[in-house]
Design an enzyme around this catalytic site. Structure first.
Site, PDB file in Angstrom:
ATOM      1  N   GLY A   1      27.255  40.562  18.816  1.00 40.07           N
ATOM      2  CA  GLY A   1      26.092  39.819  19.290  1.00 40.07           C
ATOM      3  C   GLY A   1      26.397  38.333  19.361  1.00 40.07           C
ATOM      4  O   GLY A   1      27.088  37.856  20.261  1.00 40.07           O
ATOM      5  N   GLY A   2      25.895  37.592  18.382  1.00 41.36           N
ATOM      6  CA  GLY A   2      25.978  36.129  18.384  1.00 41.36           C
ATOM      7  C   GLY A   2      27.352  35.565  18.710  1.00 41.36           C
ATOM      8  O   GLY A   2      27.476  34.639  19.532  1.00 41.36           O
TER       9      GLY A   2
ATOM     10  N   HIS B   1      19.740  50.343  21.408  1.00 38.78           N
ATOM     11  CA  HIS B   1      19.962  49.260  20.457  1.00 38.78           C
ATOM     12  C   HIS B   1      18.775  49.188  19.495  1.00 38.78           C
ATOM     13  O   HIS B   1      17.633  49.435  19.889  1.00 38.78           O
ATOM     14  CB  HIS B   1      20.134  47.926  21.202  1.00 38.78           C
ATOM     15  CG  HIS B   1      20.623  46.835  20.309  1.00 38.78           C
ATOM     16  ND1 HIS B   1      19.778  46.143  19.469  1.00 38.78           N
ATOM     17  CD2 HIS B   1      21.866  46.350  20.089  1.00 38.78           C
ATOM     18  CE1 HIS B   1      20.498  45.276  18.779  1.00 38.78           C
ATOM     19  NE2 HIS B   1      21.763  45.379  19.129  1.00 38.78           N
TER      20      HIS B   1
ATOM     21  N   SER C   1      27.075  41.366  12.687  1.00 39.36           N
ATOM     22  CA  SER C   1      27.728  40.193  12.089  1.00 39.36           C
ATOM     23  C   SER C   1      29.250  40.231  12.156  1.00 39.36           C
ATOM     24  O   SER C   1      29.927  39.771  11.228  1.00 39.36           O
ATOM     25  CB  SER C   1      27.247  39.994  10.647  1.00 39.36           C
ATOM     26  OG  SER C   1      25.857  39.694  10.636  1.00 39.36           O
TER      27      SER C   1
ATOM     28  N   GLY D   1      22.769  40.029  12.927  1.00 36.78           N
ATOM     29  CA  GLY D   1      22.308  38.643  12.939  1.00 36.78           C
ATOM     30  C   GLY D   1      22.040  38.057  11.565  1.00 36.78           C
ATOM     31  O   GLY D   1      21.427  37.003  11.447  1.00 36.78           O
TER      32      GLY D   1
ATOM     33  N   ASN E   1      27.292  41.774  23.364  1.00 37.80           N
ATOM     34  CA  ASN E   1      25.884  41.974  23.729  1.00 37.80           C
ATOM     35  C   ASN E   1      25.208  40.604  23.657  1.00 37.80           C
ATOM     36  O   ASN E   1      24.958  40.101  22.567  1.00 37.80           O
ATOM     37  CB  ASN E   1      25.245  42.962  22.740  1.00 37.80           C
ATOM     38  CG  ASN E   1      23.748  43.100  22.951  1.00 37.80           C
ATOM     39  OD1 ASN E   1      23.200  42.592  23.936  1.00 37.80           O
ATOM     40  ND2 ASN E   1      23.077  43.772  22.024  1.00 37.80           N
ATOM     41  N   TRP E   2      24.940  40.055  24.815  1.00 39.31           N
ATOM     42  CA  TRP E   2      24.380  38.700  24.856  1.00 39.31           C
ATOM     43  C   TRP E   2      22.891  38.664  24.533  1.00 39.31           C
ATOM     44  O   TRP E   2      22.311  37.587  24.385  1.00 39.31           O
ATOM     45  CB  TRP E   2      24.644  38.074  26.226  1.00 39.31           C
ATOM     46  CG  TRP E   2      26.035  37.541  26.372  1.00 39.31           C
ATOM     47  CD1 TRP E   2      27.160  37.952  25.701  1.00 39.31           C
ATOM     48  CD2 TRP E   2      26.453  36.479  27.238  1.00 39.31           C
ATOM     49  NE1 TRP E   2      28.241  37.213  26.093  1.00 39.31           N
ATOM     50  CE2 TRP E   2      27.835  36.300  27.040  1.00 39.31           C
ATOM     51  CE3 TRP E   2      25.796  35.667  28.171  1.00 39.31           C
ATOM     52  CZ2 TRP E   2      28.567  35.339  27.736  1.00 39.31           C
ATOM     53  CZ3 TRP E   2      26.532  34.711  28.862  1.00 39.31           C
ATOM     54  CH2 TRP E   2      27.900  34.552  28.642  1.00 39.31           C
ATOM     55  N   LYS E   3      22.258  39.858  24.479  1.00 43.34           N
ATOM     56  CA  LYS E   3      20.812  39.915  24.202  1.00 43.34           C
ATOM     57  C   LYS E   3      20.072  38.989  25.180  1.00 43.34           C
ATOM     58  O   LYS E   3      20.509  38.858  26.329  1.00 43.34           O
ATOM     59  CB  LYS E   3      20.550  39.589  22.727  1.00 43.34           C
ATOM     60  CG  LYS E   3      21.433  40.448  21.804  1.00 43.34           C
ATOM     61  CD  LYS E   3      21.034  40.405  20.373  1.00 43.34           C
ATOM     62  CE  LYS E   3      21.997  41.297  19.569  1.00 43.34           C
ATOM     63  NZ  LYS E   3      21.633  41.411  18.168  1.00 43.34           N
TER      64      LYS E   3
ATOM     65  N   GLU F   1      17.138  46.838  18.434  1.00 46.45           N
ATOM     66  CA  GLU F   1      16.050  45.940  18.864  1.00 46.45           C
ATOM     67  C   GLU F   1      15.142  46.645  19.879  1.00 46.45           C
ATOM     68  O   GLU F   1      13.940  46.383  19.921  1.00 46.45           O
ATOM     69  CB  GLU F   1      16.641  44.628  19.407  1.00 46.45           C
ATOM     70  CG  GLU F   1      17.182  43.776  18.259  1.00 46.45           C
ATOM     71  CD  GLU F   1      18.372  42.901  18.600  1.00 46.45           C
ATOM     72  OE1 GLU F   1      18.630  42.649  19.789  1.00 46.45           O
ATOM     73  OE2 GLU F   1      19.059  42.468  17.648  1.00 46.45           O
TER      74      GLU F   1
ATOM     75  N   GLU G   1      25.603  50.304  14.197  1.00 47.40           N
ATOM     76  CA  GLU G   1      25.126  48.957  13.862  1.00 47.40           C
ATOM     77  C   GLU G   1      24.053  49.054  12.777  1.00 47.40           C
ATOM     78  O   GLU G   1      22.895  49.369  13.081  1.00 47.40           O
ATOM     79  CB  GLU G   1      24.513  48.287  15.096  1.00 47.40           C
ATOM     80  CG  GLU G   1      25.478  48.104  16.246  1.00 47.40           C
ATOM     81  CD  GLU G   1      25.038  46.989  17.185  1.00 47.40           C
ATOM     82  OE1 GLU G   1      25.834  46.081  17.400  1.00 47.40           O
ATOM     83  OE2 GLU G   1      23.903  47.016  17.676  1.00 47.40           O
TER      84      GLU G   1
END
Ligand code: 13P
Length: 255
Positions: free
Chosen positions: A237-238, A100, A216, A176, A13-15, A102, A170
């Site tokens: 993610g990251g 998600h 993470s 993150g 997930n590149w957000k 977010e 999640e």
């Protein structure tokens, strides 16, 4: 590891990260998606909407699936700034993340909205990655299982099956932050998700629905997390923004 474990999925997930120049990262992922890795794990990349078409075009022949990060519940209409599931499918996506944390936090999406988006995904022929997870306060109050159960019951449409649905657990506090739940905590929540899936999609389909862990995930903890019972992959993610890290996480399945 149970015998009927589904084919794992590692999705990035590149957000809100990535420009056209990031196609280079996708190409590095293609290059590292060796036949050996392909045999063990499915890969998907969910870039920002501006890159879905570009990435889908580049991904042809590579078998890296492309997904969106959200969609509107309606097929079309006066919804400025929104994207329908049909548009994502038309651009070449085969997955879409819905619910998600977010989106739930910054756009106040409720379970009922998430469910409507998953229905839209199914209508467009996409596989929905439905996200659930508790906040730090909810975990500290001992409410994790109740929160996740409620989110699942409210967010998963009735006509779900192992082809159109992926669930991602999640924990909000793990996203993150570099923090992850213990293996025992992950196992407990994933067992609950599997149990709920038996109610929601039936006993035959439930074992085949992929349940991803997200929050993470890194090359250093992937093997441990992916080995947990009922963990059928990761939503990253990251670390998915760096091809070598994303591939190293998927590489946990090479054993
Ligand atoms: P991080 O891997 O950066 O913690 O993000 C997880 C996530 O939100 C994936 O959807």
């Amino acid at each position: 590891m149970s015998v009927d474990r589904p084919r794992p999925l590692v999705a990035g997930n590149w957000k809100m990260n990535g420009l056209r120049s990031s196609t280079r990262v996708l190409e590095e992922i293609h290059a590292g998606y060796t036949p050996g890795l392909k045999a063990k794990v499915e890969l998907a990349v969910c870039p920002p909407a501006t890159l879905v078409g570009v990435f889908a075009h580049h991904a042809v022949g590579s078998r890296v699936a492309i997904g969106g990060q959200d969609c509107h519940a309606k097929e079309s209409g006066a919804f400025t700034g929104d994207l329908s599931a049909e548009m994502l499918a038309d651009a070449g996506a085969t997955y879409v993340i819905v619910g998600h944390s977010e989106r739930r936090q910054y756009h106040r999406e409720k379970d009922v909205d998430v469910c409507a988006k998953a229905v839209a995904a199914y209508r467009a022929g996409l596989t929905a990655i439905v996200c659930v997870g508790e906040t730090r306060e909810e975990r500290e109050a001992g409410k994790t299982l109740a929160v996740v159960r409620k989110q699942l019951r409210g967010s998963i449409p009735v006509d779900s099956n192992s082809h159109n649905l992926v669930v991602a657990y999640e924990p909000v506090w793990a996203i993150g932050t570099g923090l992850t739940p213990t293996v025992a905590d992950v196992a407990e929540v994933h067992a609950l998700v599997r149990d709920e899936l038996r109610r929601l999609v039936g006993k035959a389909e439930a074992p085949r629905v992929r349940i991803l862990y997200g929050g993470s995930v890194k090359p250093s903890n992937a093997a441990e997390l992916m080995a947990v019972d009922n963990v059928d992959g990761a939503l990253v993610g990251g670390a998915s923004l760096v091809a070598a890290d994303f591939l190293a996480i998927a590489g946990a399945y090479l054993g």
